[in-house]
Every structure is written in structure tokens, then in C-alpha cells.
Design an enzyme around this catalytic site. Sequence first.
Site, PDB file in Angstrom:
ATOM      1  N   CYS A 152       0.805  -1.220   0.000  1.00  0.00           N
ATOM      2  CA  CYS A 152       0.000   0.000   0.000  1.00  0.00           C
ATOM      3  C   CYS A 152       0.841   1.274   0.000  1.00  0.00           C
ATOM      4  CB  CYS A 152      -0.950  -0.003   1.190  1.00  0.00           C
ATOM      5  SG  CYS A 152      -2.332  -1.151   0.991  1.00  0.00           S
TER       6      CYS A 152
ATOM      7  N   LYS B  86       0.513   3.406  -3.152  1.00  0.00           N
ATOM      8  CA  LYS B  86      -0.695   4.188  -3.423  1.00  0.00           C
ATOM      9  C   LYS B  86      -0.355   5.644  -3.742  1.00  0.00           C
ATOM     10  CE  LYS B  86      -4.191   3.836  -0.589  1.00  0.00           C
ATOM     11  NZ  LYS B  86      -5.018   3.694   0.627  1.00  0.00           N
TER      12      LYS B  86
ATOM     13  N   ASP C  64     -14.162   7.190   2.931  1.00  0.00           N
ATOM     14  CA  ASP C  64     -14.409   5.977   3.701  1.00  0.00           C
ATOM     15  C   ASP C  64     -13.757   4.779   3.018  1.00  0.00           C
ATOM     16  OD1 ASP C  64     -15.492   4.420   5.811  1.00  0.00           O
ATOM     17  OD2 ASP C  64     -17.231   5.740   5.858  1.00  0.00           O
ATOM     18  N   ASP C  65     -13.832   3.618   3.656  1.00  0.00           N
ATOM     19  CA  ASP C  65     -13.130   2.442   3.158  1.00  0.00           C
ATOM     20  C   ASP C  65     -13.821   1.783   1.971  1.00  0.00           C
ATOM     21  OD1 ASP C  65     -10.940   2.214   5.171  1.00  0.00           O
ATOM     22  OD2 ASP C  65     -12.654   2.148   6.525  1.00  0.00           O
TER      23      ASP C  65
ATOM     24  N   ASP D  40      -9.047  -2.887  -4.365  1.00  0.00           N
ATOM     25  CA  ASP D  40      -7.700  -2.585  -3.891  1.00  0.00           C
ATOM     26  C   ASP D  40      -6.715  -3.543  -4.560  1.00  0.00           C
ATOM     27  OD1 ASP D  40      -5.592  -1.503  -2.388  1.00  0.00           O
ATOM     28  OD2 ASP D  40      -6.893  -1.266  -0.641  1.00  0.00           O
TER      29      ASP D  40
ATOM     30  N   GLY E 230     -12.217 -12.284 -13.152  1.00  0.00           N
ATOM     31  CA  GLY E 230     -11.219 -11.242 -12.967  1.00  0.00           C
ATOM     32  C   GLY E 230     -10.713 -10.695 -14.285  1.00  0.00           C
ATOM     33  N   HIS E 231      -9.602  -9.964 -14.208  1.00  0.00           N
ATOM     34  CA  HIS E 231      -9.026  -9.336 -15.395  1.00  0.00           C
ATOM     35  C   HIS E 231      -7.519  -9.200 -15.204  1.00  0.00           C
ATOM     36  CE1 HIS E 231      -9.240  -7.092 -19.117  1.00  0.00           C
ATOM     37  NE2 HIS E 231      -8.476  -6.139 -18.599  1.00  0.00           N
TER      38      HIS E 231
END
Length: 349
Positions: A20, A23, A52-53, A70, A141-142
Site C-alpha cells: 500500500c 498508493k 471511507d473504506d 484494492d 477477474g481481469h
Amino acid sequence: MQGIGDERIRLTATTSGGGCSSKVGSADLAEVLRDFPPSEDPDVIVGFSTSDDAGVYRLSDELALVQTVDFFTPIVDDPYDFGRIAAANAISDVYAMGGTPRTALNIATFPMEALGPAVLARILAGGAAIAREAGVAILGGHTVKDDEPKYGMAVTGTVHPKRAITNAGARPGDILVLTKPIGTGILSNALKKGSIDESQIAPAVRWMTTLNRAASLAMIAAGAHAATDITGFGLLGHGYELARASGVQLRLGASSVPIYQLARDLIAIGIAPGGSRKNASEHEVFTTFAADVPSDLRLLLSDAQTSGGLLIAIAPHRLAKLLEGLREPDALASIDGRIEAGSGIIVER
């Protein structure tokens, strides 16, 4: 996991940043989103205005969706552990909102020619293991070819529209509780530089692959007022988002915050990721430190976390119930501060 030519793959060496800490910074992100129009849909219960999350969208009077995404570059060298950490991190946003994660979509970018399909398969296998543990169904997914490996998930959960726990409900007098140690950004940076080995980062891997499910269930049962999970903006950054959204001030006790002691030792020899140092610089705007708070603790409070714990604001008379629910192997409870009237963050020794 063996790589090309039977040499061990060091995933952290393939990227410019890890976890993270890669980011976009909070100040840059605020600038990007400054003119982005908010949704006018009345069923949007939680959008991006409060940082917010996850987002929350009402489907009916009894059901709302919790949605988040994420993904990031490797924080550890082992592909399977990287997949586990990335999945636990993505799913955590739903837990932070008091929701139940239901489904996920994998998101991956990968240098297939350099690392080969077996490494990507192990990353996805790690993510799948955590998803199974959380009761999350991966629906697809991708993938995109890229020079750097990145992996994560888009996760959908559910919650009752009136029972979502946001970062905007903290009240003066509330107690702050944190449920995982901090310092993973510094530890990952040290691993990337070869300053520590996998055995030394193993305690952090254990916590980063631990779901925040137990902590979420405990805060729901205890009636927490607000919560957020601690990730790339560090304890101070995400704590400030909670303070700003709630219109309150946080008072933290630096010595009460659980840390990885090895991370503090590494700061002493100058090891810390650029993302954490940038966080610390940005956090000076809203943070007042007592003179006796040492510089290493100041940096640790801004360290970019990956798959961190929940920061929970709860009324004093409900604290005992929360602590009782956190007495499990999958959650710790550290009382780190309190909520006051005012704005910003005050950090005491």
C-alpha cells in the site's frame, strides 16, 4: 517457489514500491478528486466524499451493497503470501464497514515473459485461499501485461442499510482501539533492500494474512460508533480521515500503539519507504506532536500499512464488550487514544 533458471523469485525486487506504500498520496488524490462530481443517486449511502473504506449502495430497506477495490505491488517475495496479503487487504474494507464480504473479482497486472505463468498462478492461489477462508466466491477477474506485478481484488459485500459502520460516526468521549501492529511498510522496504530476510518479516506476514473478520464482528456486537482500516496512508492519515468525517479531534498515545519492534530498529539505521516519509510530511499539516514524542515513533505513525488492523471508536461503557470480543488469536486490542471535540490529531508520548 522457484523461478526462471531455478533461482528464487524476489518479487519485491521487481517493483519500485511495495504494498500500500505504492498508493497515490492523500494530498495528490485530493487534488485529483477535487472537481469530481459526487453521485446524486439517493440510494448512495456512503460515497467518496468522506474518504471511507468502501462505498455503500441501498438495494432495498433491508439490503445494501458494500463495494471496494484494492490492488498493489508485492510487499513480500513469496508469490503465494503476496496473493494472501493482497486478498486479505482488499476484503478488509468490507469488514471495516461492518459488512459481510460475498464475492470478488481478481485484478492483476503481470510481466508474463519475465516471471512466467507459474508465479502468477501461485499469486492467484494465495488470493483464492484467503477468499475461501472469508467465505468469498471469486467470480472471475481481469489481467493486463505490465512491467511490474500487481494483484488485488474488487470485493462486494452486504450490510443492512442502517447498520453500516462508517468513519463519520465518532463522538467526543469515545475510546480508540487498534487491532493490529503497525510497521509493515518499513519491514517490506527492508526486505526489498535485503536488510532483513523472510524469517524476520514472518510475524508481520502472519498479521497481514489475518482477516479482520473477528475484529469486525466484535465491533458490530459491541455497537462501535465508527471505524476505518489502516492501510497506505498510515495510522495518522486514516485516523485523520475519521476525525475529519466525524467532525472531531483524535488524541493518540504514541507509546500505546502496537508496533513491530524490528520496524523501529530499522528506522534507527535509516530504512523507511518513500511513501511513509511522504505521508509523514503531509500529516504535519493536521498533527500536533508533544515535544517528547521521538522522531522514530512519529514516522511509524505515518508508515504506509498493508492489510492493517481496524481503528475503532467506541463509547466507554461499551469498551468492555469490544475487548471481550477481541480476545481471540485473530485480533488484538490496543487502547490508543480517545475522541475529543475539535479537529485534527494530537499525539502524546
